[in-house]
Scaffold this active site. Structure first.
Site, PDB file in Angstrom:
ATOM      1  N   HIS A  74      56.840  26.703  -3.753  1.00 54.31           N
ATOM      2  CA  HIS A  74      57.367  27.113  -5.065  1.00 54.31           C
ATOM      3  C   HIS A  74      57.107  26.014  -6.086  1.00 54.31           C
ATOM      4  O   HIS A  74      57.299  24.843  -5.767  1.00 54.31           O
ATOM      5  CB  HIS A  74      58.873  27.356  -4.971  1.00 54.31           C
ATOM      6  CG  HIS A  74      59.479  27.671  -6.302  1.00 54.31           C
ATOM      7  ND1 HIS A  74      59.332  28.904  -6.902  1.00 54.31           N
ATOM      8  CD2 HIS A  74      60.195  26.900  -7.167  1.00 54.31           C
ATOM      9  CE1 HIS A  74      59.948  28.884  -8.066  1.00 54.31           C
ATOM     10  NE2 HIS A  74      60.476  27.685  -8.266  1.00 54.31           N
ATOM     11  N   VAL A 110      26.554  60.568 -18.520  1.00 54.74           N
ATOM     12  CA  VAL A 110      25.427  60.292 -19.420  1.00 54.74           C
ATOM     13  C   VAL A 110      24.289  61.254 -19.113  1.00 54.74           C
ATOM     14  O   VAL A 110      23.890  61.428 -17.961  1.00 54.74           O
ATOM     15  CB  VAL A 110      24.973  58.822 -19.283  1.00 54.74           C
ATOM     16  CG1 VAL A 110      23.705  58.584 -20.079  1.00 54.74           C
ATOM     17  CG2 VAL A 110      26.084  57.898 -19.751  1.00 54.74           C
TER      18      VAL A 110
HETATM   19  P1  AMP Z   1      29.502  51.206  -8.431  1.00 56.91           P
HETATM   20  O1  AMP Z   1      28.789  52.089  -7.435  1.00 56.91           O
HETATM   21  O2  AMP Z   1      30.853  50.729  -7.985  1.00 56.91           O
HETATM   22  O3  AMP Z   1      28.639  50.113  -8.961  1.00 56.91           O
HETATM   23  O4  AMP Z   1      29.834  52.144  -9.687  1.00 56.91           O
HETATM   24  C1  AMP Z   1      28.861  52.884 -10.390  1.00 56.91           C
HETATM   25  C2  AMP Z   1      29.579  53.942 -11.215  1.00 56.91           C
HETATM   26  O5  AMP Z   1      28.644  54.591 -12.070  1.00 56.91           O
HETATM   27  C3  AMP Z   1      30.251  55.032 -10.374  1.00 56.91           C
HETATM   28  O6  AMP Z   1      31.614  55.048 -10.673  1.00 56.91           O
HETATM   29  C4  AMP Z   1      29.550  56.321 -10.832  1.00 56.91           C
HETATM   30  O7  AMP Z   1      30.449  57.403 -10.908  1.00 56.91           O
HETATM   31  C5  AMP Z   1      29.036  55.954 -12.225  1.00 56.91           C
HETATM   32  N1  AMP Z   1      27.899  56.781 -12.667  1.00 56.91           N
HETATM   33  C6  AMP Z   1      26.795  57.147 -11.966  1.00 56.91           C
HETATM   34  N2  AMP Z   1      25.933  57.908 -12.714  1.00 56.91           N
HETATM   35  C7  AMP Z   1      26.522  58.061 -13.943  1.00 56.91           C
HETATM   36  C8  AMP Z   1      26.158  58.734 -15.176  1.00 56.91           C
HETATM   37  N3  AMP Z   1      25.014  59.420 -15.302  1.00 56.91           N
HETATM   38  N4  AMP Z   1      27.012  58.661 -16.226  1.00 56.91           N
HETATM   39  C9  AMP Z   1      28.163  57.957 -16.132  1.00 56.91           C
HETATM   40  N5  AMP Z   1      28.557  57.319 -15.007  1.00 56.91           N
HETATM   41  C10 AMP Z   1      27.759  57.353 -13.921  1.00 56.91           C
END
Ligand code: AMP
Ligand code: FAD
Length: 475
Positions: free
Chosen positions: A451, A245
């Site tokens: 089971h 994004v």
């Molecule tokens: P978590 O840390 O498990 O909550 O996952 C957060 C996710 O957001 C991670 O997989 C990152 O790769 C993803 N993420 C972080 N910034 C962006 C962004 N700008 N666009 C898309 N995904 C993102």
């Protein structure tokens, strides 16, 4: 009561409140200070987990799953119902009431264990004192032989995606929507993004999940992750991998999002955008000048393996320190520290912490993935069992998924257990216990499982490791 304590805990989330309770059980004089305030202005113990995380998300996951099953699955069971319609107001009321029951429970637990609960802000001063600004504005300083910092974490925000709490929201806001967004965008296909995406998809939203990484659920065993990706796709969750994004802006009653992937730049319009890109440690206003408590480069409070900080008798636990940001990890750290303070034995086995993703099918694991074992170079063997071959799962109309075990070839030690399927989060408890006791695969093979139960999948997966599965074909 004087303001001298054996232990002052700052933060009453799932790390801090168990620490306070165990300190009380250890006959220590203990106070627990917490500043959590809900959107209606009320104060409540329980932190992120009870107020805005684990509990409300599971309440909505349960309600939304029942809604979807009533619509799509009851007929298969031969149950005829009229038109199934959604009363989101009632669903949200139930969610709030589940939360309230649980947070009120902490008041009762504090009372029963002699914990003085204080609603207000706590700041560590040099010399192990805690300055408390109570909810009514009064200030006092608590003297503490030991201070436990349990201030938790807060959602990471993206500068290019300005949060407004209405259209561009965080996970807490997304649990409290009062209408079902027609088009929902979620940034981040992590645990929180997938759970929230699932809730609103089941309730009728068109959901697009934008994930910067090319790999889906990189921390999960990839056999399981691939299976999960298939199911989520079938459920209509549009998960775009490799989609970073770039920006988002509110325009009228919608949000315009731009993202880039291997094909170039794209734009997308949604009605609500949830930013679920992870959480960061929360230490704002926690440490006065000169306390000596050190943070690492990512803002976590630096601790040793027993959660001691760089200052004697100041401890830190939960999301504000290294390790997985999970409620049960924080709880065990809290109990360990309260026991160590009382002179008892205390330890956390960081190698055996279960993880659960409460999607449908549910995903749960403990120990190492096959990819991690392979990378370690240790010779290994694997076995798996599909829920499609489980009588109980079939009876539940829940035959999707599998249990998989990764074991060492040399001494048969179980290295990791991975489940995707019905009640995976419950099934993983057996795996955790097995690994906590350093079980071999043979130990699980020789353990009788009732089971027909879902737990037989773990038994059969253990048998499959040595090509001895009974209820599925050994490959
Ligand atoms: P978590 O840390 O498990 O909550 O996952 C957060 C996710 O957001 C991670 O997989 C990152 O790769 C993803 N993420 C972080 N910034 C962006 C962004 N700008 N666009 C898309 N995904 C993102
Ligand atoms: P927190 O729960 O964040 O609590 C910290 C508390 O300290 C808060 O009440 C805060 O207000 C208070 N505080 C902070 N600073 C001060 C101060 N200076 N003075 C006084 N009080 C202060 N984990 C799971 O294990 N299972 C799940 O299913 C799960 N689901 C989740 C779903 C969502 C949507 C989210 C957001 C999180 C989820 N988590 C889950 C993660 C889990 O909520 C956290 O790991 C857990 O809450 C961390 O506990 P903690 O006690 O360290 O911090």
């Amino acid at each position: 009561m004087s303001d001298d304590y054996d232990v002052v805990v700052v933060g009453a989330g799932p790390a801090g409140y168990p620490a306070a309770i165990r300190a009380g059980q250890n006959k220590l004089k203990v106070a627990c200070v917490d500043e959590w305030q809900n959107t209606d202005g009320s104060y409540a113990f329980g932190g992120t987990c009870l107020n805005a995380g684990c509990i409300p998300s599971k309440a909505l996951l349960e309600s939304s799953e029942l809604f979807q099953r009533a619509k799509d699955e009851f007929a298969t069971h031969g149950i005829k119902v009229g038109e199934v319609t959604l009363d989101l107001g009632a669903m949200q009321k139930r969610r709030a009431s589940v939360v309230k029951t649980m947070t009120n429970g902490i008041n009762a637990l504090f009372k029963a264990n002699g914990v003085v609960g204080i609603q207000g802000h706590g700041k560590l001063l040099p010399g192990n004192k805690v300055l408390v600004k109570a909810a009514d504005g009064t200030e006092k300083t608590l003297e503490a032989k030991n201070v436990i910092l349990a201030s938790g974490s807060t959602p990471i925000r993206l500068r290019s995606v300005p949060h407004d709490g209405k259209f561009i929201v965080d996970s807490w806001n997304a649990l409290e929507f009062d209408t079902v967004p027609k088009r929902l965008g979620v940034i981040g296909a992590g645990v929180i993004g997938l759970e929230l995406g699932s809730v609103w998809r089941r309730l009728g939203s068109d959901v697009v999940v934008l994930e910067a990484l090319e790999q889906f659920l990189p921390m999960v065993d990839q056999t399981i992750a691939k299976e999960a990706q298939r199911h989520f796709k079938r459920q209509g969750l549009d998960i775009k991998l490799g989609a970073k994004v770039l920006s988002a802006a509110v325009s009228g009653n919608a949000v315009d999002v731009t993202y880039s992937d291997a094909q170039g730049e794209h734009s997308l319009q949604v009605d609500k955008l949830v930013v679920a890109v992870g959480r960061r440690p929360f230490t704002e206003g926690l440490l006065a000048e000169g306390t000596g408590v050190q943070l690492d480069e990512r803002g976590f409070i630096k601790v040793d393996e027993h959660c001691g900080t760089s200052v004697p008798n100041v401890w830190a636990i939960g999301d504000v320190v290294r390790g997985p940001m999970l409620a049960h990890k924080g709880k065990e750290e809290g109990v360990m520290v309260a026991d160590l303070i009382a002179g008892h034995y205390g330890e956390v086995n960081y190698k055996v912490i279960p993880s659960v993703i409460y999607t449908q099918p549910e995903i749960a694991w403990v120990g190492q993935t096959e990819e991690q074992v392979k990378a370690s170079g240790r010779p290994y063997k694997t076995g798996s069992f599909p829920f499609a071959a489980s009588g109980r799962a079939r009876a539940m109309e829940a035959g999707a998924g599998m249990a998989k075990i990764v074991s060492a070839k040399d001494d048969d030690e179980v290295l990791g257990i991975h489940v995707i399927g019905p009640m995976a989060g419950e099934l993983i408890a057996e795996a955790v216990l097995a690994m906590e006791y350093s079980a071999s695969t043979e130990d699980i093979q020789r353990t009788i499982h009732a089971h027909p139960t879902l737990s037989e999948a773990i038994h059969e997966a253990a048998l499959a490791v040595d090509k001895k599965a009974i209820d599925s074909i050994n490959r």
